[in-house]
Design a protein around this motif. Sequence first.
Motif, PDB file in Angstrom:
ATOM      1  N   SER A  39       1.044  -1.103  -0.027  1.00 21.57           N
ATOM      2  CA  SER A  39      -0.090  -0.035   0.115  1.00 21.57           C
ATOM      3  C   SER A  39       0.917   1.303   0.148  1.00 21.57           C
ATOM      4  O   SER A  39       0.600   2.150  -0.769  1.00 21.57           O
ATOM      5  CB  SER A  39      -1.078  -0.092   1.303  1.00 21.57           C
ATOM      6  OG  SER A  39      -1.711  -1.101   1.326  1.00 21.57           O
ATOM      7  N   GLY A  40       2.007   1.208   0.751  1.00 31.59           N
ATOM      8  CA  GLY A  40       2.913   2.048   0.650  1.00 31.59           C
ATOM      9  C   GLY A  40       3.342   2.632  -0.726  1.00 31.59           C
ATOM     10  O   GLY A  40       3.636   3.700  -1.119  1.00 31.59           O
ATOM     11  N   ILE A  41       3.997   1.442  -1.329  1.00 30.14           N
ATOM     12  CA  ILE A  41       4.559   1.565  -2.739  1.00 30.14           C
ATOM     13  C   ILE A  41       3.338   2.239  -3.619  1.00 30.14           C
ATOM     14  O   ILE A  41       3.632   3.161  -4.520  1.00 30.14           O
ATOM     15  CB  ILE A  41       5.158   0.346  -3.088  1.00 30.14           C
ATOM     16  CG1 ILE A  41       6.138  -0.224  -2.419  1.00 30.14           C
ATOM     17  CG2 ILE A  41       5.545   0.416  -4.464  1.00 30.14           C
ATOM     18  CD1 ILE A  41       6.657  -1.575  -2.751  1.00 30.14           C
ATOM     19  N   ARG A  42       2.485   1.723  -3.499  1.00 25.15           N
ATOM     20  CA  ARG A  42       0.984   2.030  -4.444  1.00 25.15           C
ATOM     21  C   ARG A  42       0.815   3.568  -4.250  1.00 25.15           C
ATOM     22  O   ARG A  42       0.577   4.499  -5.202  1.00 25.15           O
ATOM     23  CB  ARG A  42      -0.096   1.118  -3.910  1.00 25.15           C
ATOM     24  CG  ARG A  42      -0.297  -0.148  -4.626  1.00 25.15           C
ATOM     25  CD  ARG A  42      -1.470  -0.838  -4.552  1.00 25.15           C
ATOM     26  NE  ARG A  42      -2.334  -0.009  -5.247  1.00 25.15           N
ATOM     27  CZ  ARG A  42      -3.795  -0.308  -4.751  1.00 25.15           C
ATOM     28  NH1 ARG A  42      -4.127  -1.365  -4.177  1.00 25.15           N
ATOM     29  NH2 ARG A  42      -4.657   0.270  -5.405  1.00 25.15           N
ATOM     30  N   CYS A  43       0.827   3.753  -2.751  1.00 29.21           N
ATOM     31  CA  CYS A  43       0.701   5.460  -2.561  1.00 29.21           C
ATOM     32  C   CYS A  43       1.746   6.305  -3.341  1.00 29.21           C
ATOM     33  O   CYS A  43       1.252   7.324  -3.845  1.00 29.21           O
ATOM     34  CB  CYS A  43       0.713   5.468  -1.080  1.00 29.21           C
ATOM     35  SG  CYS A  43       0.610   7.489  -0.382  1.00 29.21           S
ATOM     36  N   VAL A  44       2.934   6.001  -3.258  1.00 37.10           N
ATOM     37  CA  VAL A  44       3.999   6.894  -3.711  1.00 37.10           C
ATOM     38  C   VAL A  44       3.785   6.954  -5.431  1.00 37.10           C
ATOM     39  O   VAL A  44       3.902   7.804  -6.104  1.00 37.10           O
ATOM     40  CB  VAL A  44       5.363   6.350  -3.559  1.00 37.10           C
ATOM     41  CG1 VAL A  44       6.468   6.830  -4.521  1.00 37.10           C
ATOM     42  CG2 VAL A  44       5.477   6.379  -2.141  1.00 37.10           C
ATOM     43  N   VAL A  45       3.443   5.544  -5.987  1.00 37.66           N
ATOM     44  CA  VAL A  45       3.363   5.447  -7.312  1.00 37.66           C
ATOM     45  C   VAL A  45       2.267   6.423  -7.837  1.00 37.66           C
ATOM     46  O   VAL A  45       2.198   7.105  -8.702  1.00 37.66           O
ATOM     47  CB  VAL A  45       3.368   4.137  -8.007  1.00 37.66           C
ATOM     48  CG1 VAL A  45       2.987   3.915  -9.343  1.00 37.66           C
ATOM     49  CG2 VAL A  45       4.777   3.418  -7.523  1.00 37.66           C
ATOM     50  N   GLN A  46       1.037   6.123  -7.001  1.00 30.68           N
ATOM     51  CA  GLN A  46      -0.118   6.617  -7.748  1.00 30.68           C
ATOM     52  C   GLN A  46      -0.252   8.270  -7.644  1.00 30.68           C
ATOM     53  O   GLN A  46      -0.460   8.987  -8.261  1.00 30.68           O
ATOM     54  CB  GLN A  46      -1.249   6.008  -6.696  1.00 30.68           C
ATOM     55  CG  GLN A  46      -1.388   4.563  -7.065  1.00 30.68           C
ATOM     56  CD  GLN A  46      -2.546   3.759  -6.370  1.00 30.68           C
ATOM     57  OE1 GLN A  46      -2.865   2.772  -6.492  1.00 30.68           O
ATOM     58  NE2 GLN A  46      -3.203   4.475  -5.392  1.00 30.68           N
ATOM     59  N   LEU A  47       0.292   8.504  -6.263  1.00 29.01           N
ATOM     60  CA  LEU A  47       0.358  10.087  -6.268  1.00 29.01           C
ATOM     61  C   LEU A  47       1.176  10.740  -7.019  1.00 29.01           C
ATOM     62  O   LEU A  47       0.999  12.031  -7.507  1.00 29.01           O
ATOM     63  CB  LEU A  47       0.770  10.368  -4.644  1.00 29.01           C
ATOM     64  CG  LEU A  47      -0.498  10.191  -3.402  1.00 29.01           C
ATOM     65  CD1 LEU A  47       0.123  10.491  -2.199  1.00 29.01           C
ATOM     66  CD2 LEU A  47      -1.598  11.118  -3.716  1.00 29.01           C
ATOM     67  N   SER A  48       2.280  10.220  -7.463  1.00 27.72           N
ATOM     68  CA  SER A  48       3.482  10.618  -8.329  1.00 27.72           C
ATOM     69  C   SER A  48       2.751  10.641  -9.707  1.00 27.72           C
ATOM     70  O   SER A  48       2.636  11.753 -10.497  1.00 27.72           O
ATOM     71  CB  SER A  48       4.577   9.894  -8.571  1.00 27.72           C
ATOM     72  OG  SER A  48       5.313   9.785  -7.048  1.00 27.72           O
ATOM     73  N   LEU A  49       2.137   9.687 -10.041  1.00 27.93           N
ATOM     74  CA  LEU A  49       1.345   9.776 -11.478  1.00 27.93           C
ATOM     75  C   LEU A  49       0.366  10.766 -11.442  1.00 27.93           C
ATOM     76  O   LEU A  49       0.316  11.571 -12.647  1.00 27.93           O
ATOM     77  CB  LEU A  49       0.771   8.290 -11.850  1.00 27.93           C
ATOM     78  CG  LEU A  49       1.823   7.207 -12.062  1.00 27.93           C
ATOM     79  CD1 LEU A  49       1.027   5.856 -12.178  1.00 27.93           C
ATOM     80  CD2 LEU A  49       2.833   7.652 -13.526  1.00 27.93           C
ATOM     81  N   MET A  50      -0.555  10.789 -10.343  1.00 27.68           N
ATOM     82  CA  MET A  50      -1.630  11.821 -10.298  1.00 27.68           C
ATOM     83  C   MET A  50      -0.837  13.535 -10.476  1.00 27.68           C
ATOM     84  O   MET A  50      -1.310  14.323 -11.108  1.00 27.68           O
ATOM     85  CB  MET A  50      -2.279  11.737  -9.003  1.00 27.68           C
ATOM     86  CG  MET A  50      -3.462  12.814  -8.872  1.00 27.68           C
ATOM     87  SD  MET A  50      -4.382  12.549  -7.426  1.00 27.68           S
ATOM     88  CE  MET A  50      -5.307  10.878  -7.885  1.00 27.68           C
ATOM     89  N   GLY A  51       0.274  13.493  -9.539  1.00 18.92           N
ATOM     90  CA  GLY A  51       0.718  14.751  -9.749  1.00 18.92           C
ATOM     91  C   GLY A  51       1.123  15.048 -11.240  1.00 18.92           C
ATOM     92  O   GLY A  51       1.278  16.320 -11.621  1.00 18.92           O
ATOM     93  N   LEU A  52       1.785  14.395 -11.852  1.00 19.99           N
ATOM     94  CA  LEU A  52       2.123  14.516 -13.522  1.00 19.99           C
ATOM     95  C   LEU A  52       0.798  14.901 -14.082  1.00 19.99           C
ATOM     96  O   LEU A  52       1.101  15.522 -15.183  1.00 19.99           O
ATOM     97  CB  LEU A  52       2.874  13.264 -13.734  1.00 19.99           C
ATOM     98  CG  LEU A  52       4.215  13.058 -13.119  1.00 19.99           C
ATOM     99  CD1 LEU A  52       4.946  11.860 -13.619  1.00 19.99           C
ATOM    100  CD2 LEU A  52       5.264  14.149 -13.232  1.00 19.99           C
ATOM    101  N   VAL A  53       0.020  13.752 -14.177  1.00 19.63           N
ATOM    102  CA  VAL A  53      -1.258  13.905 -14.861  1.00 19.63           C
ATOM    103  C   VAL A  53      -2.015  15.264 -14.658  1.00 19.63           C
ATOM    104  O   VAL A  53      -2.572  16.020 -15.314  1.00 19.63           O
ATOM    105  CB  VAL A  53      -2.044  12.654 -15.005  1.00 19.63           C
ATOM    106  CG1 VAL A  53      -3.335  12.866 -15.696  1.00 19.63           C
ATOM    107  CG2 VAL A  53      -1.198  11.486 -15.605  1.00 19.63           C
ATOM    108  N   LEU A  54      -2.525  15.438 -13.463  1.00 20.74           N
ATOM    109  CA  LEU A  54      -3.563  16.571 -13.031  1.00 20.74           C
ATOM    110  C   LEU A  54      -2.850  17.836 -13.311  1.00 20.74           C
ATOM    111  O   LEU A  54      -3.764  18.743 -13.279  1.00 20.74           O
ATOM    112  CB  LEU A  54      -3.747  16.273 -11.370  1.00 20.74           C
ATOM    113  CG  LEU A  54      -4.655  15.169 -10.997  1.00 20.74           C
ATOM    114  CD1 LEU A  54      -5.100  15.211  -9.673  1.00 20.74           C
ATOM    115  CD2 LEU A  54      -5.863  15.094 -11.835  1.00 20.74           C
TER     116      LEU A  54
END
Length: 304
Positions: free
Chosen positions: A42-57
């Motif tokens: 879950s921690g790894i997913r949090c980092v990956v997902q938030l990083s991708l969201m930051g790039l896309v959003l």
Amino acid sequence: MVDIQKPELSWWNVTGASSFVLIAALVSLLLGTKLEIPLIISGIRCVVQLSLMGLVLDDVLKTEHMSVVIMMSIVFVLLGSYETVFNRTKKNFKGMFPIMFVILFISNLFITFLGTAFVLKTEPFWSPRIFIPVIGMLLGNSMSSVAMGTERCLDQFSAHAPMLETRLSFGASRYEASLPLAIEAIRIALLPVITQLSVMGMVNIPGMMTGQIMAGTPMMEAVMYQQCIMFMIAASSTLGVIMSVAACMSILIDKDQTMRHDRIIDNKAMYRYIPWKKFKHRLFRSKTCCGIQRRKKSIADAED
């Protein structure tokens, strides 16, 4: 008034903060709760997902096209439906994914539209900087409530099958037979939302309000924004839970008033099938780990 400078964070700060998750995982490993791997994943997913969201959003929030906002909202609902069906519940039922997608789409998009258009007075109502964060917050909270209500509904159906069969055999409709169980499932699923509402501001300072205060928003304006968001979260969660429990019961008891146990499926989330014992044995090859393994063995010998 003192001007407080916000510190600039780097990936080293994120790495340091991740040690808290590793400590929690180590405690879980020592206690044998089998939550260490889900915590790390879950921690790894949090980092990956938030990083991708930051790039896309970053690009999405600058758009001036309503179609892009709606498309992004649909992507959020798709991901939320997948998470609810495959990672948040131990059991599901046949056809659950499209049903959850429709439920989350209706409950969250409808409340977000009403909230941004008539409560927050956003012009236009689909303004990306308001609409996307709001639907993200609503979806994150309603997912948990919907998953809890669905899982409770499935558990109640299995545990109280004889009672349901008796009611149906005496001529009760599926609505009449399942109503008490459905009410209990809805009540349990909405308890966290009610608790969150009751302690908001007294015990819990929410993330959105904290972010606005750090960004320099006047205190009372941040408070009113948070109150509006919390009421919207309560509405979307309530609507989603009622719809999901109703769908669950209508599928498990068909229109011929027949109970369909064959429609219940055990969930096969990936992390639940990781070989825990082998993992711990390789990580700690010693026979004892802080005396816990020794005490467990002595307790097992005493029981035998």
